[in-house]
Design a protein around this motif. Structure first.
Motif, PDB file in Angstrom:
ATOM      1  N   ALA A  15      63.721  25.614  17.576  1.00 56.40           N
ATOM      2  CA  ALA A  15      64.601  25.392  16.430  1.00 56.40           C
ATOM      3  C   ALA A  15      66.033  25.202  16.907  1.00 56.40           C
ATOM      4  O   ALA A  15      66.314  25.189  18.102  1.00 56.40           O
ATOM      5  CB  ALA A  15      64.503  26.588  15.478  1.00 56.40           C
ATOM      6  N   LEU A  16      66.950  25.083  15.949  1.00 53.21           N
ATOM      7  CA  LEU A  16      68.372  25.019  16.289  1.00 53.21           C
ATOM      8  C   LEU A  16      68.987  26.405  16.402  1.00 53.21           C
ATOM      9  O   LEU A  16      69.956  26.600  17.141  1.00 53.21           O
ATOM     10  CB  LEU A  16      69.138  24.207  15.239  1.00 53.21           C
ATOM     11  N   THR A  17      68.455  27.376  15.658  1.00 55.10           N
ATOM     12  CA  THR A  17      69.011  28.729  15.673  1.00 55.10           C
ATOM     13  C   THR A  17      67.885  29.758  15.692  1.00 55.10           C
ATOM     14  O   THR A  17      66.749  29.471  15.292  1.00 55.10           O
ATOM     15  CB  THR A  17      69.884  29.006  14.437  1.00 55.10           C
ATOM     16  N   LEU A  18      68.232  30.960  16.131  1.00 55.64           N
ATOM     17  CA  LEU A  18      67.266  32.055  16.128  1.00 55.64           C
ATOM     18  C   LEU A  18      66.869  32.434  14.713  1.00 55.64           C
ATOM     19  O   LEU A  18      65.701  32.749  14.448  1.00 55.64           O
ATOM     20  CB  LEU A  18      67.859  33.261  16.869  1.00 55.64           C
ATOM     21  N   GLU A  19      67.805  32.393  13.787  1.00 56.19           N
ATOM     22  CA  GLU A  19      67.486  32.729  12.400  1.00 56.19           C
ATOM     23  C   GLU A  19      66.426  31.786  11.848  1.00 56.19           C
ATOM     24  O   GLU A  19      65.455  32.219  11.201  1.00 56.19           O
ATOM     25  CB  GLU A  19      68.750  32.676  11.538  1.00 56.19           C
ATOM     26  N   VAL A  31      71.334  25.062  28.143  1.00 53.82           N
ATOM     27  CA  VAL A  31      70.598  26.318  28.032  1.00 53.82           C
ATOM     28  C   VAL A  31      69.333  26.123  27.207  1.00 53.82           C
ATOM     29  O   VAL A  31      68.257  26.635  27.538  1.00 53.82           O
ATOM     30  CB  VAL A  31      71.482  27.424  27.416  1.00 53.82           C
ATOM     31  N   GLY A  32      69.435  25.348  26.131  1.00 56.39           N
ATOM     32  CA  GLY A  32      68.266  25.075  25.316  1.00 56.39           C
ATOM     33  C   GLY A  32      67.385  23.985  25.883  1.00 56.39           C
ATOM     34  O   GLY A  32      66.157  24.069  25.818  1.00 56.39           O
ATOM     35  N   ASP A  33      68.003  22.953  26.462  1.00 52.49           N
ATOM     36  CA  ASP A  33      67.257  21.789  26.910  1.00 52.49           C
ATOM     37  C   ASP A  33      66.388  22.091  28.123  1.00 52.49           C
ATOM     38  O   ASP A  33      65.195  21.761  28.144  1.00 52.49           O
ATOM     39  CB  ASP A  33      68.239  20.651  27.228  1.00 52.49           C
ATOM     40  N   PHE A  50      66.376  33.810  23.872  1.00 48.16           N
ATOM     41  CA  PHE A  50      67.114  33.637  25.120  1.00 48.16           C
ATOM     42  C   PHE A  50      68.373  32.798  24.896  1.00 48.16           C
ATOM     43  O   PHE A  50      69.463  33.150  25.373  1.00 48.16           O
ATOM     44  CB  PHE A  50      66.207  32.979  26.161  1.00 48.16           C
ATOM     45  N   ILE A  51      68.251  31.676  24.185  1.00 51.83           N
ATOM     46  CA  ILE A  51      69.406  30.817  23.931  1.00 51.83           C
ATOM     47  C   ILE A  51      70.497  31.594  23.208  1.00 51.83           C
ATOM     48  O   ILE A  51      71.674  31.569  23.603  1.00 51.83           O
ATOM     49  CB  ILE A  51      68.997  29.586  23.100  1.00 51.83           C
ATOM     50  N   GLU A  52      70.124  32.292  22.137  1.00 51.75           N
ATOM     51  CA  GLU A  52      71.130  32.987  21.341  1.00 51.75           C
ATOM     52  C   GLU A  52      71.791  34.116  22.127  1.00 51.75           C
ATOM     53  O   GLU A  52      73.013  34.299  22.060  1.00 51.75           O
ATOM     54  CB  GLU A  52      70.508  33.536  20.057  1.00 51.75           C
ATOM     55  N   ALA A  53      71.004  34.863  22.904  1.00 46.03           N
ATOM     56  CA  ALA A  53      71.586  35.953  23.697  1.00 46.03           C
ATOM     57  C   ALA A  53      72.548  35.404  24.740  1.00 46.03           C
ATOM     58  O   ALA A  53      73.621  35.968  24.985  1.00 46.03           O
ATOM     59  CB  ALA A  53      70.476  36.762  24.361  1.00 46.03           C
ATOM     60  N   ALA A  54      72.183  34.276  25.374  1.00 46.22           N
ATOM     61  CA  ALA A  54      73.056  33.683  26.384  1.00 46.22           C
ATOM     62  C   ALA A  54      74.361  33.204  25.771  1.00 46.22           C
ATOM     63  O   ALA A  54      75.452  33.440  26.323  1.00 46.22           O
ATOM     64  CB  ALA A  54      72.335  32.529  27.079  1.00 46.22           C
TER      65      ALA A  54
END
Length: 365
Positions: free
Chosen positions: A110-114, A191-193, A346-350
């Motif tokens: 997704a785009l966000t963790l939420e 980070v996401g890619d 992982f993305i959001e924490a980073a």
């Protein structure tokens, strides 16, 4: 051997990921591409369907109609393959899961963790029907590395180092397309890619979960809206330490994904650019090069030793696992919805840690 009918959303001919998925499907001999909504532009979608030889009635211009009509057909697709920009992953996946059609989706989820959490809650009962394309877990020698760790060849793990370095965005004028736009690719950038691939690889092979991280997130090319380089410290369960470096501006690096694990008894290294070999090193200075499909390697291969297996074969192995899953068999190494959610965490924490100047940030599951 049963052949499963599949459909693709996104990935018109000439797109990198669409072409890769179709080649991997062909390698397995277990799938037939029979339907698609291959572009968000109606005329391009129809032309792409024609170019791939689809029945005109199954070359769709609307993916919601595709999900509805394929679910109603007696010969409808058994799997929907999503190769759209990141922003479309969840809405497209939701439409097909709601229609009762399993999904194989590119990452990140997704785009966000939420967004990812809401999706995971909504489809909690269909978690096995949502497969994530963490390609590198399909390499034979990655799976062999996992087996060696599990059987104690390294002893108790002490350190995990993973890096994924590319240079295709090193030039300020590089055309990153939708990946450099947070509205379509997400705020994570590199980070996401590709960072999610490195993170998944570290947990997949080690069998450990990262509990917290400390990140330095950088925009090394001025003016970019998303990061293009990140250096991250990792803290795993059982006091194992680690590090992750991901960059798309590492000049001279093509697709340099490397994993190293260090245990009490030995160290182990895998390099994606030389994927058929593992290097096992011990403190006495001895190195053992373990070749794929050798007599001492029980992990299955697609090709005999000496015939290189690469990126397409790794994808094909994921698809072969998927065929088994569709046929009612277990596929324990196949990444599912929980792997997608884990990547989003992982993305959001980073990003959170980077915004707080490297403050240690817990992963929330």
């Amino acid at each position: 051997m049963k052949t499963w009918p599949v459909g693709m959303i996104g990935g018109a001919p000439g797109s990198f990921m669409g072409d890769v998925h179709r080649r991997a499907l062909a390698l397995t001999g277990q799938f037939s591409l029979v339907a698609g909504c291959l572009s968000r532009h109606p005329q391009q979608a129809l032309e792409a369907g024609q170019a791939l030889g689809l029945d005109p009635a199954r070359a769709y211009t609307d993916w919601t109609r595709m999900a509805r009509e394929e679910a109603a057909r007696p010969d409808g697709i058994a799997l929907a393959i999503i190769v759209t920009p990141n922003a479309m992953h969840l809405p497209v996946a939701a439409a097909f899961l709601d229609a009762g059609i399993p999904v194989l989706c590119e990452k990140p989820l997704a785009l966000t963790l939420e967004q990812a959490r809401h999706f995971a809650i909504r489809f909690e009962e269909k978690t096995n029907d949502m497969i994530m394309a963490y390609t590198y877990s399909g390499y034979a020698m990655v799976r062999e590395a996992r087996r060696l760790v599990q059987t104690g060849a390294l002893g108790a793990l002490r350190g995990i180092q993973v890096e994924y370095l590319q240079d295709w965005l090193a030039d300020a004028d590089s055309d990153g397309g939708w990946r450099l736009d947070p509205r379509t690719g997400g705020a994570g950038g590199c980070v996401g890619d590709i960072g999610t691939h490195a993170f998944h690889l570290a947990e997949f092979v080690s069998g450990l979960r990262c509990e917290a991280l400390s990140a330095r997130i950088s925009h090394l090319v001025a003016g970019r809206a998303v990061p293009d380089d990140a250096q991250i410290q990792l803290r795993f369960a059982d006091d194992t330490v680690g590090g992750l470096w991901v960059s798309q501006v590492a000049t001279g690096c093509g697709n340099a994904l490397r994993l190293r694990l260090f245990g009490e008894k030995a160290g182990l290294e895998w390099n994606q650019e030389q994927p058929d070999t593992l290097v096992l090193s011990t403190m006495d200075g001895c190195q053992t090069h373990i070749a794929r499909a050798g007599s001492a390697v029980p992990t299955p291969s697609l090709l005999p030793r000496g015939h290189p297996e690469g990126y397409l074969e790794a994808f094909a192995r994921l698809y072969a696992d998927t065929a088994g899953l569709l046929g009612g068999h277990n596929a324990p190494l196949l990444p599912r919805l929980d792997a997608g959610l884990r990547g989003q965490e992982f993305i959001e924490a980073a990003l959170e840690s980077g915004a707080r100047y490297g403050a240690w940030t817990a992963l929330r599951t």
